[in-house]
Design a protein around this motif. Structure first.
Motif, mmCIF file in Angstrom:
data_model
loop_
_atom_site.group_PDB
_atom_site.id
_atom_site.type_symbol
_atom_site.label_atom_id
_atom_site.label_comp_id
_atom_site.label_asym_id
_atom_site.label_seq_id
_atom_site.Cartn_x
_atom_site.Cartn_y
_atom_site.Cartn_z
ATOM 1 N N GLU A 456 55.915 -1.664 -9.235
ATOM 2 C CA GLU A 456 55.232 -1.496 -10.528
ATOM 3 C C GLU A 456 55.729 -2.503 -11.552
ATOM 4 N N ARG A 457 57.044 -2.685 -11.631
ATOM 5 C CA ARG A 457 57.587 -3.622 -12.620
ATOM 6 C C ARG A 457 57.194 -5.050 -12.297
ATOM 7 N N LEU A 458 57.174 -5.388 -11.004
ATOM 8 C CA LEU A 458 56.828 -6.749 -10.616
ATOM 9 C C LEU A 458 55.351 -7.036 -10.900
ATOM 10 N N CYS A 459 54.491 -6.107 -10.542
ATOM 11 C CA CYS A 459 53.061 -6.320 -10.769
ATOM 12 C C CYS A 459 52.726 -6.380 -12.259
ATOM 13 N N ALA A 460 53.509 -5.650 -13.065
ATOM 14 C CA ALA A 460 53.282 -5.689 -14.510
ATOM 15 C C ALA A 460 53.566 -7.065 -15.090
ATOM 16 N N LEU A 461 54.299 -7.887 -14.368
ATOM 17 C CA LEU A 461 54.624 -9.239 -14.821
ATOM 18 C C LEU A 461 53.602 -10.269 -14.329
ATOM 19 N N MET A 462 52.623 -9.813 -13.556
ATOM 20 C CA MET A 462 51.631 -10.706 -12.951
ATOM 21 C C MET A 462 50.331 -10.704 -13.744
ATOM 22 N N PRO A 463 49.485 -11.725 -13.533
ATOM 23 C CA PRO A 463 48.144 -11.704 -14.135
ATOM 24 C C PRO A 463 47.344 -10.509 -13.627
ATOM 25 N N ALA A 464 46.378 -10.083 -14.394
ATOM 26 C CA ALA A 464 45.526 -8.950 -14.010
ATOM 27 C C ALA A 464 44.901 -9.217 -12.646
ATOM 28 N N GLY A 465 44.918 -8.188 -11.799
ATOM 29 C CA GLY A 465 44.322 -8.305 -10.470
ATOM 30 C C GLY A 465 45.340 -8.498 -9.381
ATOM 31 N N LEU A 466 46.463 -9.115 -9.691
ATOM 32 C CA LEU A 466 47.536 -9.246 -8.711
ATOM 33 C C LEU A 466 48.371 -7.963 -8.812
#
Length: 794
Positions: A456-466
């Motif tokens: 969750e924390r890693l994906c929150a740092l990614m552009p939308a969709g990743l």
């Protein structure tokens, strides 16, 4: 009670704090801050502090200053807290709260009718260090935190920093008469001698690095993790700040804190090791450290004796020190200056009597014979093909922050390793790994929160969709799985990679890594892209269409794949362009390549093993730095600060194309310990502001190296952003003839001086500088000086 003030009215011997009650404090909290809270009195030497406990949250501390306090001193303290919040947002110090009208402080009337200044700061939860039994890990973390505090205070000044306080050990001579008040004649005589000697050392103290310092990092002003983790949770009470020698903060901390079962020298060594890992000590500072520590004890004992005679309530607050401080003072005295200095030098990584940066030593003088048996064992057990750095290989035993120590106890500044992303042996990462290892480590066929929290924390740092992750054990595996995913989703078989690219060691990814490989040897399904080299390529720095010119090569590569029967599955590109020469890539290049590949039905895989997690300084991810949107992101090496961990992040439908066709599983990928390591790295990056540090230190570092070009024509080009930098060495700036032999020699000369860098590039003429993100400007200064000397020796 007498409140006579000795030694020329030195501040901090005046007690008699204000007489506000808890009811008064609760009223002030409501009126000034709109806070409904229950007040509890806290200890304070000459002011009053109340813990304001609201219904929810840790609350705040209301500080009511002594009526005798100079308003300028209050402004000094408030200004320092504001400065620290800007300079090091992750530093565990209180943050100032504004009143309901937006003011930093307010005036209130005391019970005696006197006027007092009030302010409020955040409450830091934890337990006092004086109530803990610190081990070596906590002592080192304490030293690191004090050094961070000192670094953050650099550049701050206030007219009140010259306040005259008794706790300034430079006032030792003024306290000399009060040694006679100590009841034990032997102790009184020893304190008097130290105070007199300290007064004689003032010229030496005056020659040291100086700045505003906290000046009271004693165990009563330091909070540690309430659960026993080796973490400093807070440094409080900025009332004794002064402008003075930087080493005083270290001396006070080392003198006042004792490790469990450790003597004063051993405890000090751990604190010094932690401090110097962040703030390298200078030779003259180490030479005065023992005297400063003794002076701290002597000053405290003299003040305690005076208070026993004149201020009994003030003396009561120092009684705990009497039980521990006098024995520590006596043991420190018995150790002697030479033994103490030698121990301190060793802890700081300095040779006895010599500064850290020294002239290069001949190879024979540095223990070549001692390394030979280890080399022979390595060749016998691991084969002779495994690469070693430097002509004289290093035998390393320990790391801390940006520092490494070899088997002979010599310290090296690590400006090369990107694996310990937040610093070697970072205590928060180490503690997270150890804590989870002690509970559970198993494969991901069971439910566990840590891998989900991390995803969750890693994906929150990614552009939308990743928004979906796959976990593996290293960067090679991450790129291998990313390549398989791309083929499954696109049904393509062709790959585009940079010239001289390196993406890992599995069979599939090795084919995508034409490192040191001639064009004729590249796999049939792979095409290489021309490096966008603005220094020696087809399009140079001043070409207005360099990005488009270089990106056009993607169309050629895709057409070539099509002619060979391969639809492109993906372009895999290291966003730092390390093996291509650590290039300053023209703006828009990577975005254009990604769009070209996507238009042809392929995906863009951003390999973030080198550039991810804030290394560029300006952006958290390399693809963001280049303004390119990836379809798949891969991570390894720094993601776990050296703990084996690799991650793939992509879009849900892309991953589904792969998992629908294969029963993919990694036994250790995303296990609870690895996920805990990854979470801890994200914690440190955020708390310590390491991305911003990479930006500031990287700019400072590059500017310093570029300044060397005026003296050293061997430097052809300097490039890089944040804490990744390449220095290209040439024999002639006009012809740009590469100088790989000079490059190897400079790297080895810097190693002899105690600074580690690497070499890179398709022509092997690039100095590779890529330190941990805790690398600071003072570390950059050491590396620049070593590079200057190495280039002068060519």
């Amino acid at each position: 009670m007498s409140n006579n003030l000795p030694a020329g009215d030195l501040t901090a011997l005046r007690t008699n704090p204000p007489g506000f009650s808890t009811v008064d404090a609760e009223r002030i909290a409501r009126e000034l801050y709109g806070m409904e809270a229950r007040a509890t009195a806290l200890f304070s030497e000459r002011d009053q502090n109340f813990h304001l406990r609201p219904a929810q949250g840790p609350g705040a501390v209301l500080k009511l200053y002594n009526a005798l306090e100079d308003p300028a001193i209050v402004d000094f303290q408030i200004g320092a807290l504001g400065h620290l919040a800007l300079q090091d947002p992750g530093l565990p110090v209180p943050r100032l709260l504004q009143t309901r009208t937006g003011e930093r402080s307010a005036h209130v009337e005391g019970p005696d009718g006197a006027g007092h200044i009030a302010c409020a700061i955040t409450f830091l939860p934890g337990r006092l260090l004086e109530k803990a039994q610190p081990g070596p890990a906590l002592l080192r973390e304490f030293g690191r935190t004090v050094a961070r505090l000192d670094k953050a205070l650099r550049g701050f000044f206030h007219p009140a920093a010259g306040q005259r306080i008794a706790w300034d050990i430079r006032r030792a001579g003024e306290l000399r008469p009060y040694a006679s008040l100590i009841g034990d004649p032997a102790a009184a005589a020893a304190v008097a001698r130290v105070l007199e000697r300290t007064a004689g050392r003032l010229p030496a103290f005056a020659a040291l690095r100086s700045q505003i310092i906290h000046n009271d990092c004693n165990p009563g002003n330091v909070l540690v993790d309430a659960d026993g983790a080796p973490r400093v949770a807070g440094i409080i009470d900025f009332g004794d700040m002064i402008h003075g020698p930087l080493v005083f903060d270290l001396a006070l901390a080392a003198a006042d804190v004792a490790g469990e079962g450790m003597g004063p020298i051993e405890s000090a060594q751990e604190i010094i090791a932690g401090y110097s890992a962040v703030m390298p000590l200078q030779d003259d500072e180490i030479a005065t450290l023992y005297d400063a520590m003794l002076a701290r004890h002597a000053v405290t004992l003299a003040i305690f004796a005076w208070r026993q005679r004149h201020d009994r309530s003030g003396a009561d607050k120092l009684e705990q020190y009497e039980r521990t401080g006098l024995p520590a003072f006596e043991r420190l005295l018995s150790a002697g200056p030479q033994a103490a200095e030698d121990a301190f030098r060793k802890a700081a990584g300095l040779a006895p009597g010599a500064p850290f940066v020294s002239t290069p030593r001949p190879a024979a003088a540095a223990g070549k014979d001692s390394a030979e048996p280890l080399l022979e064992r390595r060749r016998r057990l691991l084969g002779s093909g495994l690469e070693l750095s430097y002509e004289r290989p290093l035998h390393l035993l320990r790391g801390d922050g940006v520092w490494l120590w070899d088997a002979d106890g010599r310290r090296y500044l690590d400006a090369y390793n990107n694996v310990p992303h937040v610093g070697h042996a970072h205590p928060h990462v180490v503690e997270a790994i150890a804590r989870q290892s002690a509970l559970l480590n198993t494969n991901t066929r069971y439910l566990h929160e840590s891998v989900l929290d991390y995803a969750e924390r890693l994906c929150a740092l990614m552009p939308a969709g990743l928004d979906v992750c796959a976990f593996v054990n290293c960067g090679s595996e991450a790129n291998d799985i990313a390549w398989r995913i791309a083929k499954a989703h696109t049904h393509g078989t062709g790959a585009l990679v940079m010239e001289n690219a390196y993406h890992g060691g599995t069979e599939a990814v090795a084919a995508l890594s034409p490192y040191d490989m001639p064009a004729s040897a590249v796999a049939p399904h792979v095409r290489t892209l021309e490096a966008p080299d603005l220094y020696r390529g087809r399009f140079r720095k001043d070409h207005p269409a360099a990005a488009q010119g270089y990106a056009g090569d993607a169309g050629r590569a895709i057409a070539s794949l099509a002619a060979a029967g391969h639809k492109p599955a993906a372009a895999m590109i290291d966003t730092a362009f390390i093996s291509s020469g650590m290039l300053d890539v023209p703006k828009g290049y990577l975005r254009t390549v990604a769009e070209t590949v996507r238009a042809a039905g392929g995906l863009f895989i951003a390999d973030e093993v080198q550039y991810g997690f804030g290394r560029s300084g300006t952006h958290f991810w390399g693809f963001d730095f280049h303004g390119a949107l990836p379809d798949i992101v891969t991570m390894g090496k720094p993601v776990g600060n050296g703990h084996p961990l690799g991650v793939i992040v992509t879009r849900r439908e892309i991953l589904k194309s792969f998992t629908d066709r294969t029963d993919y599983f990694s036994t250790f990928g995303g296990n609870p310990v690895s996920a805990s390591a990854g979470l801890a790295v994200l914690d440190v990056l955020e708390r310590e502001g390491l991305q911003e540090n990479a930006r500031r230190t990287g700019a400072y570092f590059r500017q310093g190296v570029e300044a060397l070009m005026a003296r050293h024509p061997a430097i052809g080009d300097v490039r890089g952003t944040g804490l990744v930098m390449g220095v290209e060495l040439v024999r002639d700036r006009k012809t740009q003839e590469p100088a790989p032999d000079w490059t190897r020699r400079v790297a080895n000369l810097m190693r002899e001086q105690g600074v580690l860098i690497g070499t890179e590039g398709p022509r092997r003429n690039l100095l590779k500088i890529r330190p941990p993100l805790c690398f600071r400007p003072e570390h950059a200064d050491l590396a620049i000086e070593a590079l200057d000397r190495a280039l002068a020796a060519l």
